[in-house]
Every structure is written in C-alpha cells, then in structure tokens.
Enzyme design. Structure first.
Site, PDB file in Angstrom:
ATOM      1  N   CYS A 127       5.553  -2.677 -12.518  1.00  0.00           N
ATOM      2  CA  CYS A 127       6.060  -1.301 -12.572  1.00  0.00           C
ATOM      3  C   CYS A 127       5.656  -0.622 -13.881  1.00  0.00           C
ATOM      4  O   CYS A 127       6.280  -0.868 -14.927  1.00  0.00           O
ATOM      5  CB  CYS A 127       7.573  -1.314 -12.412  1.00  0.00           C
ATOM      6  SG  CYS A 127       8.297   0.314 -12.578  1.00  0.00           S
ATOM      7  N   CYS A 130       8.322   1.631 -15.454  1.00  0.00           N
ATOM      8  CA  CYS A 130       9.461   0.903 -16.065  1.00  0.00           C
ATOM      9  C   CYS A 130       9.060   0.289 -17.401  1.00  0.00           C
ATOM     10  O   CYS A 130       9.818   0.334 -18.360  1.00  0.00           O
ATOM     11  CB  CYS A 130       9.935  -0.253 -15.180  1.00  0.00           C
ATOM     12  SG  CYS A 130      10.055   0.120 -13.450  1.00  0.00           S
ATOM     13  N   ASP A 131       7.887  -0.308 -17.461  1.00  0.00           N
ATOM     14  CA  ASP A 131       7.537  -1.150 -18.616  1.00  0.00           C
ATOM     15  C   ASP A 131       6.422  -0.584 -19.491  1.00  0.00           C
ATOM     16  O   ASP A 131       6.122  -1.149 -20.547  1.00  0.00           O
ATOM     17  CB  ASP A 131       7.103  -2.548 -18.120  1.00  0.00           C
ATOM     18  CG  ASP A 131       8.227  -3.231 -17.350  1.00  0.00           C
ATOM     19  OD1 ASP A 131       9.393  -2.972 -17.688  1.00  0.00           O
ATOM     20  OD2 ASP A 131       7.939  -4.002 -16.425  1.00  0.00           O
TER      21      ASP A 131
END
Ligand code: NAP
Length: 298
Positions: A127, A130-131
């Site tokens: 992701c 997200c990261d």
C-alpha cells in the site's frame, strides 16, 4: 433474525447497506478489518462519474457516514462460514438472516517468494498511500503493470528520491493517462520484461534481485518494495453455498444471484469483466434491490 447480512464493508457492501437502509430493512454489516475495502488505499479517484477527484479514504468515509446515518449496524468480526440455513458464523457469534450479500472483494496478490511476508513492515508493502511517507528521499521499487502500480509510481515519485517501476511485460495493463504522466517524471525508471526473483536483506529489505527475459539477473539496492500485482478473491469459505470459478471468484447468474436462493454476491468477489469502483457500487445497488424484491419469497 436480520433481513439481510452483508459480508464486507467495501464500496459494494456499503452501497447495498445504503439501499437496504433506505428501504427500512433490518441490516447487519460484518467486516473483518476496517471499512472501505481496497479503494480506501487509492490516493486519487478520478474516474468516478460526477466526482472530479477524491481520495479513496474520503470516498470510503463519506459512504460509511452515509450508511451509519441510516442506523445500520456494522460489526468488526471475521466471517468463518455460512451454514446452509443462512446462519453466518463469525469468530465471535452466529447471526441468522433471510438474505445474505457476499461483498468480500479480494486481497492483495502475493509474489510468493522468500522473505516477502517476513519483511512486511520492514521494507515490503502492498500500500503506497499507507507506507509511502516512510520513504522520503529514499529509493523504492514498485512491482506491477496495472493502474495500481502506475498510480503508486506517480504517488511515490513525489516522496522518494528514486522510483523503479518493474513490470513483467513490455506493455502495461494500466491506462495510458498514467503512463504519460510517468514518462514526464525524471525520477521514475521503467524496468520492463523483468520479474523479481529474490528479496534480500538480513532483518530488513536491503535489495532485490530481478531477472530479465534472458534469465539475466541484476541486484538493485532499494529501501522499499511496493508490490502491486493485483488482487485475488478469498471465497473458499463460501464454497458450500456458492459456485466458484477456477480462479476462486463467485459465479453469479443474472448479475448477483448465486446458486443458493437468498445468497447474493456483489463487487470484486464475483466473476465479472471489469473490477472497478463504479462496477462495485453498481453490483451493491443491484444486490440490495433484488434482495428487497425477493425478500417475501425467502
Ligand atoms: P491488475 O489490473 O490486475 O494488474 C496487475 C498487474 O500485476 C498486471 O500488470 C500483471 O501483469 C501484474 N502481475 C500479476 N501477477 C504478477 C506476478 N506474479 N508477478 C509479476 N507481475 C504480476 O491489478 P491492479 O493494478 O491492482 O488493478 C485492479 C483493478 O482496479 C483494475 O481493474 C484497475 O483498473 C482498477 N484500478 C483502478 C484505478 C483507477 O481507475 N483510478 C486505480 C487502481 C486500480 P500482466 O499485465 O502481465 O498480467
């Protein structure tokens, strides 16, 4: 006894909940993780009719709030199976309904190579939104050739110093509109006709080895690897009540009907020609409407 249990709180499941809630049905939504499904990770949605641009998170949250305002009950439990009498068994409880809508979507496909799972959170991610922020001014690689990989490359190019986009073929599956943008970016390097043969590092990711079509291997030092090679369904637990195709997708006749009366399927979990947000919400609305129509016969 609920009128309808919806399994999955992604766009398909929440759209079903919206339609059923507006029809005053007694509904329970069961979700294993958090609301939003796969789309929650999309940095920008630009192809939803009537919405020029919105983040996946905002889209999901708007839809979730719309559903919650109708008083729909959402429980965060993992569904283990559906009994033949339409009892849904979770890790916590058993719930019975007249109708069930399976809207479980799909999960990230894995490369299935050594250290992939061990290094999740230690350099390997599925992701980018997200990261991605962990990789400011670092070197990252994305594997995949679909819209997700292309979008991820663009997103990460604004954060990381250098971005490798590794794809196993010459042609991309994703749309040209993204590819045109990628070509304008100085810090994205395309590596085509190559696959990742190993993930290297002691306790965290340090490099990957890629293999080209002539079997030539090359080691690339990277700080982060984003795997974006598509999704896979997770429908085996339902195989007593629905038919699955060879890839594990639920076979639906007439859009949303499964082989069991009163059990419907909506969204990415079913066999279909296009898995997108628009088709997921379309399925969700059809499944709910059909369930309402057939409720008296169930
Ligand atoms: P996808 O379209 O299925 O693409 C997966 C990519 O990964 C393909 O390029 C495939 O290569 C490659 N791949 C698959 N297995 C592999 C393996 N074992 N090793 C190496 N490469 C592998 O998946 P996606 O990009 O996640 O997109 C899923 C759906 O969501 C699509 O319908 C997509 O259009 C949609 N989506 C839309 C948007 C948007 O419109 N904004 C954004 C993201 C996703 P091949 O091409 O060689 O098969």
């Amino acid at each position: 006894m609920y009128d309808v249990i919806i399994i999955g709180a992604g766009p398909a499941g929440l759209t079903s909940a919206l339609y059923l809630g507006r029809a005053n049905k007694n509904v329970l939504v069961l979700e294993a993780k958090s609301y939003g499904g796969q789309i929650v990770n999309a940095s920008k949605i630009k192809n939803y009719p009537g919405v020029e641009e919105i983040s996946g998170f905002d889209f999901s949250t708007n839809l979730y709030n719309q559903v919650k305002k109708l008083g729909i009950e959402i429980k965060y439990e993992t569904v283990l199976r559906i009994k033949d009498d339409k009892t849904v068994v979770t890790n916590n409880e058993e719930y019975k309904a007249k109708a069930i809508i399976i809207a479980t979507g799909s999960e990230n496909r894995k490369l299935n190579i050594e250290k992939e799972r061990d290094f999740v959170g230690k350099g390997v991610s599925y992701c980018a939104t997200c990261d991605g922020n962990f990789y400011k001014e670092k070197i990252v690689a994305i594997n995949g050739g679909g819209n997700t990989a292309l979008e991820d490359a663009l997103y990460l190019s604004d954060i990381a110093k250098e971005v490798y986009l590794i794809h196993r073929r010459e042609e991309f599956r994703g749309e040209n509109v993204y590819l045109d943008e990628i070509k304008k970016k100085d810090n994205i390097k395309l590596i085509l006709n190559a696959t990742i043969s190993s993930i290297n590092g002691d306790n965290k990711l340090e490099s990957i080895t890629i293999k080209d079509k002539d079997e030539q291997e090359q080691l690339i030092k990277i700080d982060g690897l984003f795997i974006a090679i598509g999704q896979e369904p997770k429908n085996e637990i339902f195989s007593n009540v629905v038919d699955l195709d060879s890839r594990g997708y639920i076979i639906a006749t007439d859009d949303v009907h499964t082989k069991t009366k009163g059990i419907y399927v909506a969204g990415d979990a079913r066999v279909k020609s296009l898995r997108q947000l628009t088709t997921a919400v379309s399925d969700g609305s059809i499944a709910a409407t059909v369930a309402i129509k057939e409720m008296n016969t169930l």
